[in-house]
Design a protein around this motif. Structure first.
Motif, short mmCIF file in Angstrom:
data_model
loop_
_atom_site.label_atom_id
_atom_site.label_comp_id
_atom_site.label_asym_id
_atom_site.label_seq_id
_atom_site.Cartn_x
_atom_site.Cartn_y
_atom_site.Cartn_z
N ALA A 94 -12.79 2.35 10.23
CA ALA A 94 -13.80 2.20 11.26
C ALA A 94 -15.43 1.88 10.85
O ALA A 94 -16.30 0.79 10.68
N LEU A 95 -15.21 2.37 8.24
CA LEU A 95 -16.56 1.68 7.68
C LEU A 95 -15.39 0.58 7.59
O LEU A 95 -16.85 -0.51 6.81
N GLY A 96 -15.11 -0.56 7.62
CA GLY A 96 -14.42 -1.53 6.93
C GLY A 96 -12.91 -1.71 6.43
O GLY A 96 -12.82 -3.32 5.53
N ALA A 97 -12.48 -0.95 6.02
CA ALA A 97 -11.08 -0.99 5.42
C ALA A 97 -9.90 -1.85 6.56
O ALA A 97 -10.80 -1.97 7.31
N THR A 98 -8.78 -1.84 5.98
CA THR A 98 -7.68 -2.45 6.26
C THR A 98 -6.50 -1.69 5.87
O THR A 98 -6.86 -1.46 4.78
N HIS A 99 -5.14 -2.09 6.29
CA HIS A 99 -4.14 -2.08 5.95
C HIS A 99 -4.09 -2.51 5.02
O HIS A 99 -4.59 -4.38 5.20
N ALA A 100 -3.10 -2.41 3.91
CA ALA A 100 -2.44 -3.20 3.16
C ALA A 100 -1.09 -2.92 2.95
O ALA A 100 -0.50 -2.20 2.13
N ASP A 101 -0.34 -3.35 1.78
CA ASP A 101 1.07 -4.01 2.05
C ASP A 101 0.83 -4.81 0.82
O ASP A 101 0.68 -5.63 0.34
N ILE A 102 1.50 -3.41 -0.27
CA ILE A 102 1.29 -4.20 -1.75
C ILE A 102 2.33 -4.12 -2.27
O ILE A 102 2.77 -3.85 -3.50
N GLY A 103 3.39 -3.50 -0.87
CA GLY A 103 5.07 -3.69 -1.91
C GLY A 103 5.03 -1.81 -1.86
O GLY A 103 6.22 -1.42 -2.22
N GLN A 104 4.48 -1.56 -1.42
CA GLN A 104 4.73 0.25 -1.33
C GLN A 104 5.94 0.74 -0.86
O GLN A 104 6.41 1.88 -1.06
N GLY A 105 6.65 0.18 0.41
CA GLY A 105 7.36 0.37 1.16
C GLY A 105 6.81 1.48 1.28
O GLY A 105 6.46 1.74 1.82
N ASP A 106 8.71 2.94 1.76
CA ASP A 106 8.05 4.13 2.32
C ASP A 106 7.90 5.31 1.76
O ASP A 106 8.02 6.14 0.93
N VAL A 107 6.02 5.63 1.68
CA VAL A 107 5.63 6.49 1.12
C VAL A 107 5.00 7.08 1.37
O VAL A 107 4.11 7.04 2.78
N PRO A 108 4.25 8.60 0.93
CA PRO A 108 4.01 9.52 2.04
C PRO A 108 2.46 9.22 1.75
O PRO A 108 1.54 9.88 1.97
N TRP A 109 2.07 8.26 1.18
CA TRP A 109 0.42 8.24 0.78
C TRP A 109 0.22 6.59 1.90
O TRP A 109 1.11 5.91 2.13
N VAL A 110 -0.88 6.35 1.96
CA VAL A 110 -1.28 5.01 3.33
C VAL A 110 -2.43 4.23 2.34
O VAL A 110 -3.09 4.95 1.73
N VAL A 111 -1.87 3.05 2.03
CA VAL A 111 -2.43 2.24 0.91
C VAL A 111 -3.88 0.97 2.04
O VAL A 111 -2.66 0.55 2.78
N LEU A 112 -4.85 1.29 1.53
CA LEU A 112 -5.87 0.41 2.42
C LEU A 112 -6.16 -0.83 1.57
O LEU A 112 -6.26 -0.41 0.28
N ALA A 113 -7.52 -1.66 1.92
CA ALA A 113 -8.11 -2.65 1.52
C ALA A 113 -9.68 -1.49 1.36
O ALA A 113 -9.81 -2.25 3.07
N ASP A 114 -10.66 -1.94 0.57
CA ASP A 114 -11.82 -1.94 1.15
C ASP A 114 -11.99 -3.59 0.98
O ASP A 114 -11.28 -4.52 1.38
N PRO A 115 -13.19 -3.86 1.34
CA PRO A 115 -14.13 -4.99 2.47
C PRO A 115 -13.85 -6.22 1.39
O PRO A 115 -13.91 -7.48 2.12
#
Length: 228
Positions: A80-101
């Motif tokens: 909601a603040l402006g982050a987006t989902h990001a795929d950096i090749g992390q695969g199936d992991v228990p953390w969530v990767v986002l990207a800032d604006p």
């Protein structure tokens, strides 16, 4: 010396400053900076410096945010603040990767006992060619002390036991370009010098800091005493 700033290159410092202040509940000051209070009088400043071009490197330092049992809610708040989902090749992991604006990745972490009571910023993972060596270097540089970290890393924390972990993580490739995020330390007295293993890479000119690299090549700045 003591660790004072986390510094990020930015095309729009004020935009990123607003995003990260809101994301971490930090107190904005001086335009593009904000102060994250860690507890017990300790703090870290988040600062954003202008650069003309978007960075293209894989960041060797990034931010891990506390998620835990609120991980899904924290992710929604950041989107909601402006982050987006990001795929950096992390695969199936228990953390969530986002990207800032501006596209720099960061993580929202799963529940981990080592992140108990860190506050909103859980860790500062820093790539290292030799985590044992570099943990000793950063402990001597900052006064932070060894603590239990994520398996496979060497971790340090503020001696008051507050705030994020500085995690030295095995690098996947050597340092080859200026990192988009770096750390600043400030001298406590004019005679303070970085520990053995630091390599000076820039002269100060008329600036109140000098740029060094740690033994793995990660840049950091040494600021002069504040005079407070």
């Amino acid at each position: 010396m003591h660790l004072e700033n986390v510094v990020r290159d930015a095309r729009d410092p004020e935009l990123l400053g607003r995003f990260w202040a809101a994301a971490l509940g930090a107190d904005p000051f001086d335009g593009a900076c904000s102060r994250l209070h860690l507890g017990g009088g300790a703090w870290l400043d988040l600062c954003f410096q202008p650069v003309p071009d978007a960075p293209t490197d894989d960041p060797r330092l990034h931010l891990d945010l506390l998620g835990g049992h609120r991980q899904a809610a924290v992710v929604e708040e950041l989107l909601a603040l402006g982050a987006t989902h990001a795929d950096i090749g992390q695969g199936d992991v228990p953390w969530v990767v986002l990207a800032d604006p501006e596209g720099t990745p960061f993580c929202v972490m799963d529940e981990r006992p080592e992140y108990t009571a860190t506050g909103p910023l859980a860790a500062l993972p820093l790539d290292s060619a030799d985590p044992d060596r570099d943990a000793a270097f950063w402990a001597a540089l900052t006064g932070w002390v060894p603590v239990e970290g994520t398996p496979g890393t060497r971790a340090l924390r503020h001696p008051a036991g507050v705030g994020p972990l500085l995690e030295l993580c095995p690098e996947t490739s050597p340092h080859t370009a200026k990192n988009r995020l770096h750390l600043d330390v400030r001298k406590d007295t004019a005679d303070d010098e970085p520990p053995q293993g630091a390599r000076r890479i820039h002269d100060p000119y008329d600036l109140p800091w000098v740029v060094y690299a740690d033994p793995s090549g990660n840049e950091f700045c040494v600021l002069e005493p504040s005079g407070d």
